[in-house]
Write a protein that holds these residues in place. Structure first.
Motif, PDB file in Angstrom:
ATOM      1  N   THR A 249       6.005  13.577   2.579  1.00  0.00           N
ATOM      2  CA  THR A 249       5.068  12.507   2.283  1.00  0.00           C
ATOM      3  C   THR A 249       5.764  11.194   1.694  1.00  0.00           C
ATOM      4  OG1 THR A 249       2.857  13.871   2.102  1.00  0.00           O
ATOM      5  CG2 THR A 249       3.087  10.973   1.695  1.00  0.00           C
ATOM      6  N   LEU A 250       6.388  11.319   0.729  1.00  0.00           N
ATOM      7  CA  LEU A 250       6.859  10.197   0.483  1.00  0.00           C
ATOM      8  C   LEU A 250       8.509   9.912   1.159  1.00  0.00           C
ATOM      9  CD1 LEU A 250       7.479  11.290  -3.363  1.00  0.00           C
ATOM     10  CD2 LEU A 250       6.334   9.394  -2.579  1.00  0.00           C
ATOM     11  N   LEU A 251       9.208  11.003   2.190  1.00  0.00           N
ATOM     12  CA  LEU A 251      10.048  10.702   3.354  1.00  0.00           C
ATOM     13  C   LEU A 251       9.288   9.747   4.247  1.00  0.00           C
ATOM     14  CD1 LEU A 251      13.297  10.482   4.224  1.00  0.00           C
ATOM     15  CD2 LEU A 251      12.595  13.213   5.541  1.00  0.00           C
ATOM     16  N   LEU A 252       8.157   9.818   4.602  1.00  0.00           N
ATOM     17  CA  LEU A 252       7.246   9.660   5.717  1.00  0.00           C
ATOM     18  C   LEU A 252       7.269   7.331   5.451  1.00  0.00           C
ATOM     19  CD1 LEU A 252       5.830   9.505   8.564  1.00  0.00           C
ATOM     20  CD2 LEU A 252       4.207  10.154   7.344  1.00  0.00           C
ATOM     21  N   HIS A 253       6.180   8.050   4.084  1.00  0.00           N
ATOM     22  CA  HIS A 253       6.321   6.664   3.351  1.00  0.00           C
ATOM     23  C   HIS A 253       8.061   5.906   3.571  1.00  0.00           C
ATOM     24  CE1 HIS A 253       3.061   7.915   2.101  1.00  0.00           C
ATOM     25  NE2 HIS A 253       2.880   8.514   1.045  1.00  0.00           N
ATOM     26  N   LEU A 254       9.108   6.358   3.411  1.00  0.00           N
ATOM     27  CA  LEU A 254      10.737   5.372   3.113  1.00  0.00           C
ATOM     28  C   LEU A 254      10.333   5.135   5.325  1.00  0.00           C
ATOM     29  CD1 LEU A 254      12.560   4.467   1.643  1.00  0.00           C
ATOM     30  CD2 LEU A 254      14.224   6.372   1.989  1.00  0.00           C
ATOM     31  N   ILE A 255      10.082   5.850   5.634  1.00  0.00           N
ATOM     32  CA  ILE A 255      10.235   5.642   7.210  1.00  0.00           C
ATOM     33  C   ILE A 255       9.607   4.684   7.992  1.00  0.00           C
ATOM     34  CG2 ILE A 255      10.284   6.702   9.704  1.00  0.00           C
ATOM     35  CD1 ILE A 255      11.115   9.236   8.398  1.00  0.00           C
ATOM     36  N   GLN A 256       8.147   4.865   7.171  1.00  0.00           N
ATOM     37  CA  GLN A 256       6.882   4.012   7.371  1.00  0.00           C
ATOM     38  C   GLN A 256       7.797   2.367   6.958  1.00  0.00           C
ATOM     39  OE1 GLN A 256       4.845   3.548   9.696  1.00  0.00           O
ATOM     40  NE2 GLN A 256       2.945   2.674   9.080  1.00  0.00           N
TER      41      GLN A 256
ATOM     42  N   LEU B  86      13.118  -4.242  -1.328  1.00  0.00           N
ATOM     43  CA  LEU B  86      13.378  -3.389  -2.231  1.00  0.00           C
ATOM     44  C   LEU B  86      12.488  -3.086  -2.960  1.00  0.00           C
ATOM     45  CD1 LEU B  86      16.311  -3.844  -3.254  1.00  0.00           C
ATOM     46  CD2 LEU B  86      16.769  -5.648  -4.607  1.00  0.00           C
ATOM     47  N   SER B  87      11.750  -4.131  -3.577  1.00  0.00           N
ATOM     48  CA  SER B  87      10.667  -3.350  -4.846  1.00  0.00           C
ATOM     49  C   SER B  87      10.400  -1.968  -4.232  1.00  0.00           C
ATOM     50  CB  SER B  87       9.653  -4.767  -5.290  1.00  0.00           C
ATOM     51  OG  SER B  87      10.639  -5.811  -5.920  1.00  0.00           O
ATOM     52  N   VAL B  88       9.429  -2.647  -3.308  1.00  0.00           N
ATOM     53  CA  VAL B  88       8.994  -1.534  -2.754  1.00  0.00           C
ATOM     54  C   VAL B  88       9.567  -0.677  -2.120  1.00  0.00           C
ATOM     55  CG1 VAL B  88       7.633   0.176  -0.528  1.00  0.00           C
ATOM     56  CG2 VAL B  88       6.774  -2.507  -1.562  1.00  0.00           C
ATOM     57  N   GLY B  89      10.513  -0.423  -1.982  1.00  0.00           N
ATOM     58  CA  GLY B  89      12.125   0.511  -1.740  1.00  0.00           C
ATOM     59  C   GLY B  89      12.555   1.835  -2.313  1.00  0.00           C
ATOM     60  N   VAL B  90      12.114   0.619  -4.134  1.00  0.00           N
ATOM     61  CA  VAL B  90      12.714   0.985  -4.998  1.00  0.00           C
ATOM     62  C   VAL B  90      11.628   1.938  -5.550  1.00  0.00           C
ATOM     63  CG1 VAL B  90      13.367   0.921  -7.965  1.00  0.00           C
ATOM     64  CG2 VAL B  90      14.386  -0.433  -6.016  1.00  0.00           C
ATOM     65  N   ALA B  91      10.595   1.658  -5.402  1.00  0.00           N
ATOM     66  CA  ALA B  91       9.230   2.093  -6.043  1.00  0.00           C
ATOM     67  C   ALA B  91       8.963   4.118  -5.455  1.00  0.00           C
ATOM     68  CB  ALA B  91       8.178   1.227  -5.825  1.00  0.00           C
ATOM     69  N   ILE B  92       9.816   3.604  -3.505  1.00  0.00           N
ATOM     70  CA  ILE B  92       9.040   5.534  -2.780  1.00  0.00           C
ATOM     71  C   ILE B  92      10.576   6.139  -2.726  1.00  0.00           C
ATOM     72  CG2 ILE B  92       9.110   5.930  -0.456  1.00  0.00           C
ATOM     73  CD1 ILE B  92       8.324   4.009   0.360  1.00  0.00           C
ATOM     74  N   ILE B  93      11.376   5.324  -3.735  1.00  0.00           N
ATOM     75  CA  ILE B  93      12.778   5.964  -3.827  1.00  0.00           C
ATOM     76  C   ILE B  93      12.562   6.647  -5.036  1.00  0.00           C
ATOM     77  CG2 ILE B  93      15.602   6.524  -3.691  1.00  0.00           C
ATOM     78  CD1 ILE B  93      15.318   4.150  -2.114  1.00  0.00           C
TER      79      ILE B  93
ATOM     80  N   THR C  95       0.872  -0.938  -0.257  1.00  0.00           N
ATOM     81  CA  THR C  95      -0.051   0.110   0.294  1.00  0.00           C
ATOM     82  C   THR C  95       0.832   1.091  -0.343  1.00  0.00           C
ATOM     83  OG1 THR C  95      -1.853  -1.030   1.399  1.00  0.00           O
ATOM     84  CG2 THR C  95      -1.706   1.317   1.186  1.00  0.00           C
ATOM     85  N   LEU C  96       1.824   1.360   0.617  1.00  0.00           N
ATOM     86  CA  LEU C  96       3.237   2.705   0.794  1.00  0.00           C
ATOM     87  C   LEU C  96       3.102   2.490  -0.935  1.00  0.00           C
ATOM     88  CD1 LEU C  96       4.832   1.795   4.293  1.00  0.00           C
ATOM     89  CD2 LEU C  96       3.472   3.624   4.017  1.00  0.00           C
ATOM     90  N   ALA C  97       3.907   1.441  -1.170  1.00  0.00           N
ATOM     91  CA  ALA C  97       3.917   1.925  -2.273  1.00  0.00           C
ATOM     92  C   ALA C  97       3.198   2.063  -3.840  1.00  0.00           C
ATOM     93  CB  ALA C  97       5.144   0.496  -3.188  1.00  0.00           C
ATOM     94  N   VAL C  98       1.910   2.363  -3.517  1.00  0.00           N
ATOM     95  CA  VAL C  98       0.446   2.848  -3.844  1.00  0.00           C
ATOM     96  C   VAL C  98       0.650   3.949  -4.038  1.00  0.00           C
ATOM     97  CG1 VAL C  98      -1.858   2.615  -4.959  1.00  0.00           C
ATOM     98  CG2 VAL C  98      -0.277   0.429  -4.635  1.00  0.00           C
ATOM     99  N   MET C  99       0.543   4.347  -2.655  1.00  0.00           N
ATOM    100  CA  MET C  99       0.543   5.488  -2.053  1.00  0.00           C
ATOM    101  C   MET C  99       2.084   6.490  -2.184  1.00  0.00           C
ATOM    102  SD  MET C  99      -0.195   4.725   1.867  1.00  0.00           S
ATOM    103  CE  MET C  99      -0.462   6.186   2.213  1.00  0.00           C
ATOM    104  N   SER C 100       2.942   5.966  -2.724  1.00  0.00           N
ATOM    105  CA  SER C 100       3.992   6.983  -3.256  1.00  0.00           C
ATOM    106  C   SER C 100       3.929   7.027  -4.641  1.00  0.00           C
ATOM    107  CB  SER C 100       5.310   6.190  -3.106  1.00  0.00           C
ATOM    108  OG  SER C 100       5.632   5.442  -1.604  1.00  0.00           O
ATOM    109  N   LEU C 101       3.139   6.042  -5.947  1.00  0.00           N
ATOM    110  CA  LEU C 101       2.821   6.805  -6.892  1.00  0.00           C
ATOM    111  C   LEU C 101       1.811   7.513  -7.133  1.00  0.00           C
ATOM    112  CD1 LEU C 101       3.410   2.706  -8.878  1.00  0.00           C
ATOM    113  CD2 LEU C 101       5.227   4.779  -8.706  1.00  0.00           C
ATOM    114  N   GLU C 102       1.259   7.735  -5.986  1.00  0.00           N
ATOM    115  CA  GLU C 102       0.029   8.530  -6.290  1.00  0.00           C
ATOM    116  C   GLU C 102       0.518   9.574  -5.635  1.00  0.00           C
ATOM    117  OE1 GLU C 102      -2.691  10.568  -4.655  1.00  0.00           O
ATOM    118  OE2 GLU C 102      -1.661  10.387  -3.368  1.00  0.00           O
ATOM    119  N   ARG C 103       0.967  10.528  -5.088  1.00  0.00           N
ATOM    120  CA  ARG C 103       1.813  11.048  -5.180  1.00  0.00           C
ATOM    121  C   ARG C 103       2.862  11.170  -5.387  1.00  0.00           C
ATOM    122  NH1 ARG C 103      -0.252  14.598  -2.202  1.00  0.00           N
ATOM    123  NH2 ARG C 103      -1.904  13.097  -3.291  1.00  0.00           N
TER     124      ARG C 103
END
Length: 318
Positions: A235-242, A202-209, A112-120
């Motif tokens: 927000t994206l930084l918060l996603h990465l921390i989460q 790793l996949s989600v981290g790549v999506a957020i970064i 879900t964090l990956a999808v939220m990052s793509l949305e932002r």
């Protein structure tokens, strides 16, 4: 192959036979923590369904899905902990239901964090297309895909269990209290967990970064809304921390097993309880509360709901 089927170090027996007052203290602490965060998250879930605007905005719909998964994961976690504190043993299949539910929800948060990052990313880098890409329907489809992927992960684990039961003779009676470590005891699950967790994060981290880098590059242009880009970066930084916190909670079993080989029984109990609060409860609860307080639209409604419910409880007590 036989080495992968051998049971790993049994940490559950090391947690028994300790000081009952210490168990009671940690039990009350953890029970109170889970109940407090569970209450706050339930109010936040109610807040996200209290206004129509929250039900029609993609980021709020995704946030609701994230909080929903994190909140209801605490229910089986609390049940397992109470069973362990009371030293109650349950049948293997009953334990499996609780453990599989926990494992099922574990995958929902990072995806879900990956999808939220793509949305932002789309909202800042492609603002004109955001309304057509992230509609209520497409957001619901993305959430359904996340939960379906998590369900497939559970099915793989179930098929692995069925294969092991058909291949070797396994005792289906729980010798110790129910836990994820006690249920998935063959080492083959440890190897599978390492591969899956590494690939997933790793996949989600790549999506957020990647989303963060894309937003940061667009934020430098003169035509971009600087304030909106700044909020998206935060927000994206918060996603990465989460994501880091969720990854740490996924490594809970690995950390406990490693510590179990080096410390005595009483020390392991203290470490287990502390790690349970810091790695299991806080990452799933504190992060979602920060999301709610950070959002300028949600925060006033959330604080109002929290305060009104607190005042109501005080009036009822009087």
């Amino acid at each position: 192959m036989l080495s992968l089927l051998q049971p790993k170090t049994n940490i559950t027996t090391s947690l028994t036979g300790s000081d009952p007052y210490e168990i009671l203290f940690f039990g009350l602490l953890i029970f109170g923590s889970i109940c407090s965060f569970f209450y706050i998250n339930c109010v936040l879930l109610f807040t996200l369904r209290s206004k129509q605007v929250f039900c029609e905005t993609s980021r709020h719909i995704l946030l609701f899905s994230l909080i929903f998964g994190d909140t209801y994961q605490q229910v089986p976690n609390l049940l397992l902990y109470l069973l362990a504190c009371l030293l109650l043993k349950i049948p293997y299949y009953a334990c499996g239901v609780l453990v599989l539910f926990i494992v099922f929800i574990e995958s929902v948060s990072p995806l879900t964090l990956a999808v939220m990052s793509l949305e932002r990313y789309v909202s800042v880098c492609h603002p004109l297309r955001h309304a057509t890409i992230f509609t209520v329907r497409s957001t619901g489809t993305a959430i359904a895909a996340v939960w379906t992927f998590s369900f497939i992960y559970i099915l793989i684990r179930v098929f692995m269990l069925v294969y092991l039961f058909a291949t070797i003779s396994m005792n289906l009676q729980m010798n110790d209290f129910c836990s994820k470590e006690g249920f998935f005891f063959p080492l083959i699950f440890v190897e599978f967990e390492k591969v899956y967790v590494s690939t997933l994060f790793l996949s989600v981290g790549v999506a957020i970064i990647g989303s963060y880098i894309g937003v940061a590059r667009v934020a430098r242009s003169a035509s971009t809304d600087k304030e909106s880009a700044k909020k998206a970066l935060q927000t994206l930084l918060l996603h990465l921390i989460q994501l880091t916190l969720v990854l740490t909670s996924s490594l809970f079993s690995t950390i406990i097993i490693a510590i179990a080989r080096t410390v005595n029984r009483s020390a392991l109990l203290r470490v287990y309880n502390i790690c349970f609060v810091l790695l299991i409860i806080l990452p799933r609860c504190l992060g979602t509360l920060i999301y709610g307080l950070k959002d300028q639209t949600i925060r006033p409604v959330l604080l109002k709901n929290l305060c009104c419910r607190w005042r109501t409880s005080v009036v009822l007590k009087k």
